[in-house]
Design a protein around this motif. Structure first.
Motif, mmCIF file in Angstrom:
data_model
loop_
_atom_site.group_PDB
_atom_site.id
_atom_site.type_symbol
_atom_site.label_atom_id
_atom_site.label_comp_id
_atom_site.label_asym_id
_atom_site.label_seq_id
_atom_site.Cartn_x
_atom_site.Cartn_y
_atom_site.Cartn_z
ATOM 1 N N SER A 414 0.817 -1.210 0.000
ATOM 2 C CA SER A 414 0.000 0.000 0.000
ATOM 3 C C SER A 414 0.855 1.267 0.000
ATOM 4 O O SER A 414 1.671 1.498 0.885
ATOM 5 C CB SER A 414 -0.916 -0.028 1.226
ATOM 6 N N GLU A 416 -0.218 4.195 0.511
ATOM 7 C CA GLU A 416 -0.640 5.026 1.639
ATOM 8 C C GLU A 416 0.100 4.617 2.909
ATOM 9 O O GLU A 416 0.487 5.465 3.710
ATOM 10 C CB GLU A 416 -2.149 4.917 1.863
ATOM 11 N N ALA A 417 0.269 3.309 3.088
ATOM 12 C CA ALA A 417 0.971 2.833 4.284
ATOM 13 C C ALA A 417 2.440 3.279 4.241
ATOM 14 O O ALA A 417 3.001 3.684 5.261
ATOM 15 C CB ALA A 417 0.862 1.323 4.401
ATOM 16 N N PHE A 419 3.576 5.952 2.749
ATOM 17 C CA PHE A 419 3.564 7.393 3.044
ATOM 18 C C PHE A 419 3.398 7.640 4.542
ATOM 19 O O PHE A 419 4.111 8.458 5.140
ATOM 20 C CB PHE A 419 2.428 8.067 2.264
ATOM 21 N N TYR A 420 2.474 6.906 5.137
ATOM 22 C CA TYR A 420 2.226 7.054 6.574
ATOM 23 C C TYR A 420 3.520 6.850 7.374
ATOM 24 O O TYR A 420 3.890 7.677 8.212
ATOM 25 C CB TYR A 420 1.164 6.036 6.996
ATOM 26 N N LEU A 421 4.219 5.770 7.082
ATOM 27 C CA LEU A 421 5.458 5.496 7.820
ATOM 28 C C LEU A 421 6.515 6.562 7.529
ATOM 29 O O LEU A 421 7.257 6.974 8.411
ATOM 30 C CB LEU A 421 5.998 4.103 7.478
ATOM 31 N N MET A 422 6.550 7.019 6.280
ATOM 32 C CA MET A 422 7.559 8.030 5.934
ATOM 33 C C MET A 422 7.305 9.363 6.626
ATOM 34 O O MET A 422 8.238 10.088 6.939
ATOM 35 C CB MET A 422 7.635 8.207 4.416
ATOM 36 N N THR A 423 6.029 9.676 6.884
ATOM 37 C CA THR A 423 5.758 10.931 7.601
ATOM 38 C C THR A 423 6.272 10.861 9.031
ATOM 39 O O THR A 423 6.291 11.859 9.740
ATOM 40 C CB THR A 423 4.253 11.278 7.662
ATOM 41 N N LEU A 434 9.714 -2.553 6.725
ATOM 42 C CA LEU A 434 8.861 -2.695 7.920
ATOM 43 C C LEU A 434 7.533 -3.345 7.567
ATOM 44 O O LEU A 434 7.049 -4.225 8.282
ATOM 45 C CB LEU A 434 8.562 -1.313 8.517
#
Ligand SMILES: Nc1ncnc2c1ncn2[C@@H]1O[C@H](COP(=O)(O)OP(=O)(O)OP(=O)(O)O)[C@@H](O)[C@H]1O
Ligand SMILES: [Mg+2]
Lengths: 468, 252
Positions: A414, A416-417, A419-423, A434
Motif C-alpha cells: 500500500s 498510503e501505508a 507514506f504514513y510510515l515516511m511521515t 517494515l
C-alpha cells in the motif's frame, strides 16, 4: 512445541558469499553415468543393496520425463553437474580438527556458537560429505541417535533399509530418481519412545564447489510419544555456473509424537533447488513444518504430510521471498488418510523486482478420512508491478464429512501505508521493509530466534538492494 | 520573527484535477493556525502536500520550512526537519507493534539510537496522560483500533516525536467528549513558543482550551479569508458560502 532462544548470529549476505578455493580430495567427473554412480558407491564402501538401489534409481531417472508443469528447467544440463565432491576430511566431532577454512566457514555462519548455547546436536555438511556431527551426551545417553547417513548405514543398516526412500521412492519424480542414484550426506535421527529432545538438533548444508550438486538425504524417526525440533539450514556462495540441489527428507512421526521441522533456505541465486520432503504421521502424532525460502534461482519445494493415523495433525507455515531473477515455486500437500485428522496451512509470499512467487497447495481427503478438518490461508504481497504472485490451490475431497476452509489474498504493497510510515521520519526502503517484516511476522515468530533475526535481516538487505 | 513555514502560490494536482489552486500560508514559531472549510475543499490535500505525498504533483509555487525550500524533499526528510501530520484516517499496518514503530520513528527523526527500556517508560507515561490503555503499545499499528483509538494514537505519536510543526487533520472527529478533553490537554501541553500548530477541523470543541492566533477559510483550493479566532464563531453562524466573494457563491 516450545521454542528455545538460540544464539543470534550476525551474518550478512557477504558472509554467505565467501567461497573457499576448491580443495576437494575426491570428486567425480561432470555428468551422470553408471560408472559415476558406481564410483560414488565404491568411495563410500556401501553395502551392495544400496548400490543396487542407486543403479535402479538411475534407470528410472533415464526413463522419467522432466516435470511438465512449474518453472522452466531448460537451463539444467546434467552433463555439466558434478554430482559428488568430497572434501576428504572424514567426519569429526570436534570443530578444531577440521581444516581451518572449513571450520572458518561454519564459524562465520555461527554454527559452533549456536551449538554451545542452544542446540542439542549439530551436523555440518560441506559439499557432498558431512564433516562434523555431534550430539550432546545428555541426549545420546537417552538413546537419541543423531549421525550422518554413512555412519547410519554402517551401524543401523536394518532401520535404514526399512525406511530409506520408502516415502520418497525414486519413481516419485525425475529428481527423486536422480537423488536415489547419487545421494550423499545428510543426517539420520532416531528419537526413542517417550524421549523429548529439549533443544533442537540442527543440520547445516554448505555447498562450496562451483558447478556441483548436493543430494543429501535426511531421515528422521520420532518414536511413540517422543518430541523433536529439527532445524535445517543451507547456503552457498554465488557462482556464475549453475549449482543443483536435490535433497530428500523423509520423516516418520509415530503415535503421539511431535516433530517440528524448520528450514531456512538461502541458496545463492545460481542454484536450482529441487528438493523433496515427506512426512508420515501416525495416530495423534503431529508434524509441524516451518519453511522459509529466500535463495536460489529456481525452487520447487512442496513438503507433503501423510496423515495416516487417526487424529494425526499437520501444520505448515511457509514464507517465500522472490527477488530479481528468482522463480520460487513452493507450497505443500496434505493427504488426510484417516478419520479425525486435521491440517493447517499458512503461507505468505512476497515478490519484488520482477521476482515470481507461486504457491501451490493440495489438500486431499480420502473417503475413509471422516471428520477431517483443514484450513488453508495464503497471502501474497507484490512490491511492484514487475513482480508476480500466483496461488494455485487444489482440493480433492472424497467424503462429505470434511470441514475445509480456504482463504487466499493477493495484494500490492500500500502506497498510503508507505507514506504514513515516511511521515514519521522512516526512509522509503525501511518503510517497505517494515511493512514486509510485518506481513511475515506470523511466520517469523514461529522460527527459532536466530533464524527470525536472519529472516528480518534478509528482508532488510533485499530493500537495500545489496543481495547479490 | 523568522518564519517556520512559508507557502507561496501553491498549486497541486492529482492526475488532471487541480486541487490546490494557488495558496499562501505563513506560520511563525509559537503560533496556532486553524483551517476550516467545506468537505472536499482541499484541506487534507494541503496537509498531504506539505508532507510530500507522491500522489500529488506540485505544479506551481513552493514550500519553505525554516528558510529551506522543501518542495521537492522526500517525505521522511520533511519529517526529520520537524514536520508532523496526524492523519484524518490513519493507516493500519500489520505485524509491527505501536511501541516498536514509535521507537523506530523516534530513532529515525532524532538520528540517534533509542534505548528500549527508557523509551518504554517514556511511552507508558505519555499513554497514561492520554488515557490510552498501555496494552495498545503492544498491538499492531492501528490494526483493529476504533476510530477514536486511532486518533489518540496519532496524538501519542506527535507527543513522542515532538515536532516543530504539527498538522492535525480532523483529530477531533471520532473522539468522544472525554477523549476530546484529554487530547486537547495533550495538545496544550505539547504547544510552546518554539513550535506551531496547524489544525484542520470542522468543530470548535478541540480549540476551546487553545489560544488560536489565525483562522483560515479554505474553499475550492484557495484560502479565501484569514482572521483571528472570532472567525470560528462566524463560520458557526453563517457557514462558508456567505464568506465567498459573489462570483464564487454559485460554485459551492
Ligand atoms: N488522491 C486523490 N485522488 C483523486 N482525488 C483526490 C485525491 N485526493 C483528494 N482528491 C480530491 O480532492 C478534493 C479535496 O480533497 P480533500 O481530502 O483535500 O478535502 P478536505 O478539504 O480534506 O475534505 P473533508 O473535510 O471532507 O476532509 C476532493 O474532491 C477529493 O475527492
Ligand atoms: Mg480532509
Amino acid at each position: 512445541m516450545e521454542l528455545k532462544k538460540t544464539v543470534v548470529s550476525d551474518v550478512d549476505r557477504s558472509i554467505y558469499d565467501i567461497a573457499n578455493p576448491e580443495k576437494a580430495k575426491y570428486k567425480v567427473n561432470k555428468g551422470l553415468s553408471k560408472e559415476i554412480v558406481m564410483a560414488i558407491s565404491a568411495e563410500k564402501k556401501e553395502p551392495s543393496w544400496m548400490l543396487e538401489h542407486r543403479l535402479r534409481s538411475l534407470e528410472i531417472y533415464e526413463k522419467l520425463p522432466m516435470p511438465a508443469w512449474g518453472p522452466d528447467l531448460h537451463m539444467l544440463d546434467m552433463e555439466q553437474v558434478v554430482t559428488y565432491v568430497s572434501p576428504g576430511t572424514g567426519m569429526k566431532d570436534n570443530w578444531q580438527e577440521l581444516p581451518e577454512e572449513i571450520k572458518l566457514t561454519f564459524d562465520r555462519l555461527g554454527i559452533p556458537e549456536a551449538e554451545k548455547k542452544a542446540l542439542s546436536g549439530v551436523g555440518a555438511q560441506y559439499d557432498s560429505e558431512v564433516v562434523y556431527h555431534n550430539v550432546k551426551e545428555e541426549m545420546s545417553s537417552q538413546g537419541v541417535i543423531y549421525t550422518d547417513m554413512d555412519t547410519a548405514l554402517r551401524e543401523y543398516e536394518d532401520i535404514l533399509r526399512a525406511h530409506f526412500m520408502q516415502l520418497l521412492p525414486a519413481s516419485t519424480h525425475k529428481f527423486m530418481a536422480l537423488h536415489g542414484a547419487v545421494w550423499s550426506g545428510g543426517s539420520f535421527v532416531y528419537v526413542p519412545e517417550g524421549v523429548e529432545v529439549s533443544m533442537p538438533l540442527q543440520s547445516y548444508f554448505r555447498l562450496n564447489a562451483p558447478g556441483a550438486g548436493q543430494f543429501e538425504h535426511t531421515l528422521i524417526i520420532v518414536e511413540k510419544g517422543a518430541k523433536l525440533h529439527f532445524i535445517e539450514g543451507c547456503s552457498a556462495p554465488r557462482y556464475n555456473v549453475l549449482n543443483l540441489h536435490a535433497g530428500g527428507v523423509e520423516l516418520f512421526v509415530k503415535e503421539n509424537a511431535t516433530l517440528r521441522y524448520s528450514t531456512i533456505e538461502n541458496w545463492s541465486r545460481n542454484m536450482l533447488n529441487l528438493n523433496s520432503k515427506r512426512a508420515v504421521v501416525d495416530k495423534n502424532g503431529a508434524i509441524e513444518w516451518v519453511s522459509g525460502t529466500f535463495g536460489s534461482q529456481i525452487t520447487m519445494l512442496y513438503p507433503m504430510s501423510i496423515l495416516k493415523g487417526e487424529g494425526a495433525r499437520s501444520e505448515f507455515t511457509g514464507i517465500t521471498f522472490a527477488g530479481e531473477g528468482q522463480n520460487l515455486d513452493t507450497g505443500t500437500k496434505v493427504v488426510h488418510a484417516a478419520p479425525g485428522t486435521s491440517s493447517t496451512v499458512i503461507s505468505k509470499s512476497i515478490s519484488k523486482s520482477g521476482g515470481k512467487a507461486t504457491y501451490r497447495s493440495a489438500i486431499v481427503v480420502r473417503p475413509e478420512a471422516t471428520g477431517t478438518k483443514s484450513s488453508v490461508t495464503c497471502e501474497s504481497l507484490m512490491l511492484d508491478s514487475d513482480s508476480r504472485s500466483d496461488t494455485i490451490p487444489v482440493m480433492d475431497i472424497r467424503n462429505d464429512e470434511a470441514d475445509i476452509g480456504h482463504e487466499a489474498r493477493i495484494g500490492r504493497i500500500s502506497e498510503e501505508a508507505i507514506f504514513y510510515l515516511m511521515t514519521r521520519g522512516i526512509g522509503e526502503s525501511e518503510a517497505k521493509a517494515l511493512i514486509v517484516r510485518g506481513f511475515v511476522e506470523p511466520i517469523t515468530k514461529e522460527l527459532p530466534l536466530e533464524y527470525a533475526v536472519e529472516m528480518n535481516r534478509l528482508v532488510t538487505l533485499e530493500f537495500e538492494g545489496s543481495i547479490g | 520573527m523568522k518564519e517556520l513555514l512559508k507557502i507561496k502560490g501553491l498549486k497541486a494536482k492529482v492526475g488532471e484535477g487541480e486541487i490546490l489552486k494557488g495558496l499562501d500560508l505563513t506560520i511563525h514559531p509559537g503560533e496556532t493556525h486553524v483551517i476550516m472549510g467545506p468537505n472536499g475543499a482541499g484541506k487534507s490535500t494541503l496537509a498531504s502536500v506539505i508532507l510530500g505525498h507522491p500522489a500529488y504533483e506540485v505544479t506551481e509555487g513552493n514550500i519553505v520550512f525554516e528558510g529551506e525550500d522543501i518542495t521537492e524533499a522526500k517525505t521522511d526528510e520533511r519529517a526529520k526537519k520537524g514536520i508532523f501530520l496526524t492523519f484524518q484516517s490513519p493507516e493500519e499496518v500489520d505485524g509491527i507493534t505501536v511501541e516498536n514503530f514509535l521507537r523506530t520513528a523516534k530513532s529515525a527523526v532524532t538520528g540517534e539510537a533509542i534505548k528500549a527500556w527508557g523509551f518504554h517508560q517514556e511511552l507508558m507515561a505519555l499513554m497514561e496522560k492520554l488515557n490510552f490503555e498501555s496494552g495498545y503499545a503492544s498491538r499492531y499499528l492501528n490494526v483493529g483500533f476504533s476510530g477514536g483509538e486511532k486518533k489518540k494514537n496519532e496524538i501519542l505519536q506527535m507527543l513522542t516525536l515532538n515536532p516543530k510543526l504539527a498538522i492535525l487533520d480532523e483529530t477531533d472527529s471520532g473522539l468522544d467528549v472525554d477523549a476530546v478533553k484529554t487530547v486537547s490537554e495533550g495538545i496544550r501541553n505539547f504547544k510552546n513558543d518554539n513550535n506551531a500548530l496547524l489544525i484542520i477541523t470542522h468543530s470548535a470543541k478541540l480549540l476551546e482550551n487553545l489560544k488560536t492566533d489565525y483562522v483560515h477559510i479554505l474553499v475550492e483550493g484557495r484560502i479565501i479569508k484569514t482572521s483571528d479566532a472570532s472567525l470560528i464563531d462566524e463560520v458557526g453562524r453563517v457557514g462558508f458560502t456567505a464568506m465567498l466573494p459573489e462570483d464564487l457563491r454559485g460554485g459551492v
